[in-house]
Design an enzyme around this catalytic site. Sequence first.
Site, mmCIF file in Angstrom:
data_model
loop_
_atom_site.group_PDB
_atom_site.id
_atom_site.type_symbol
_atom_site.label_atom_id
_atom_site.label_comp_id
_atom_site.label_asym_id
_atom_site.label_seq_id
_atom_site.Cartn_x
_atom_site.Cartn_y
_atom_site.Cartn_z
ATOM 1 N N ARG A 36 4.694 5.604 1.971
ATOM 2 C CA ARG A 36 5.329 6.904 2.225
ATOM 3 C C ARG A 36 4.844 7.949 1.220
ATOM 4 N NH1 ARG A 36 11.638 6.706 0.210
ATOM 5 N NH2 ARG A 36 11.398 5.316 -1.573
ATOM 6 N N GLY A 88 0.857 -1.177 0.000
ATOM 7 C CA GLY A 88 0.000 0.000 0.000
ATOM 8 C C GLY A 88 0.891 1.224 0.000
ATOM 9 N N ASP A 146 3.403 -4.190 -8.315
ATOM 10 C CA ASP A 146 2.863 -2.968 -7.706
ATOM 11 C C ASP A 146 3.510 -1.717 -8.286
ATOM 12 O OD1 ASP A 146 5.085 -4.183 -6.057
ATOM 13 O OD2 ASP A 146 5.039 -2.197 -5.150
ATOM 14 N N ASN A 147 4.503 -1.892 -9.162
ATOM 15 C CA ASN A 147 5.143 -0.755 -9.824
ATOM 16 C C ASN A 147 4.767 -0.649 -11.297
ATOM 17 O OD1 ASN A 147 6.486 0.271 -7.606
ATOM 18 N ND2 ASN A 147 8.333 -0.924 -7.952
#
Length: 459
Positions: free
Chosen positions: A93, A90, A257-258
Amino acid sequence: MASEQPYRADPAILALGDAFYDQVEPADFPQRIERFFNHLHAQRVGLGRLDDGERERHFGCFEPLPENLTKPLALRYHGHQFRHYNPELGDGRGFLFAQLRDDRDRLLDLGTKGSGQTPWSRSGDGRLTLKGGVREILATEMLEALGVNTSKTFALYETGEELWRGDEPSPTRSSVMTRLSHGHIRIGSFQRLAFHQDHDNLARLVDYCLEQLYGETPQGDTQARAVRLFDLAATATAELAASYMAAGFVHGVLNSDNIAITGESFDYGPWRFTPKWEEGFTAAYFDQMGLYSFGRQPEAIHWDLVQLGSSLTLIGKIDDLQPVANGWTDRFDAALIEKLLWRLGVAPDEDDRELAQSIVTALGTDDVLIDRFFIDWRGGIDPGGETYAGEGFRKLAAHLKGRANENARSHPYWSDPAPCSMHIEEVETIWDAIAENDDWQPLYEKIDAIRRMGEAMGA
């Protein structure tokens, strides 16, 4: 410079509902010094007229933009990291700060990096090093100039904290960055919903992406919509992989996730440009097996796309999704031909597959630097056998016969003695000037040089 576009807020993500995100608070930084602001792209989203104080309030303190999100949103997602599934990911940062329309009517996101802890920070401090912010500026500027569909570094503020990192001399300086992206929905966003067997929200996310990110009115039943989105994502990711190869770029961390559902490149950590066409060249010191090496990037991105397809089987038919995945390599091959010819400055023709193969073969010669090659051969003009005497170059010259494009060399950049490159040694030199002397001029001069090259390329 283009005229200022009107500011058009459109926080469309709220329609998805709070199952997709968590409201968070930005960090309260002790200092906010503007180090970079992207005036060019600010104009395109109606934010070019902000003064210094307004920019600091919005992109240093994250005061909401008018009629936009009233609270930042940390998006939820899962993902495969180096092929290992992680359900605890998730926005750890960063957060989604605002959504707005650009001069092409696309829905764009203003998202952050280094803006503080969220429910997904795990053991992280939620911060970004200043060096990390500088590196992202350089990556996005260079990729944009080379025709890669990339997020844009929108703003960077130094924030006055000391950070400790295992891969940088510490303590090191801190920053917060805002990026402008064509959506922050990732393949991992779909994986999370499939993991939880959440049929309804998966279908809702498919419709959101079709309508808001691809500009299509969803057609047919849920199964048809899932296949349509998968088809669009297949083309977009094939173009992404091809553009990395043509640019000589190594992302370094091509986890699922990228990978954005739009195929836009984003999130730059241990990236590098390879000086030569070395398929085993890696960017990340921790990629010891070369999973995300230069030559394996198409394989990695295709693997991630297959994970998207697997997630969509929850609402779509595998018999309809499988052919799309199987046909990805053909889309990649076509995109690579297009990207290589674009960088060379040669118009498309019938024998482009053989020409593209000749380019790759020539680039694979041991002593050839990628950037030097593309400036020497710009416009499909043979620089001569004295410099390029090898058999591969002579075959390339034969394939280019009759296809010279003098107009492709009209910009003064093509007469420069050396190409504009972005190799790790120069990145470190630019950072050293900042770290040792607080000298930002080399960074700003490099940005100007990159944008000049982009102008010459027609990016």
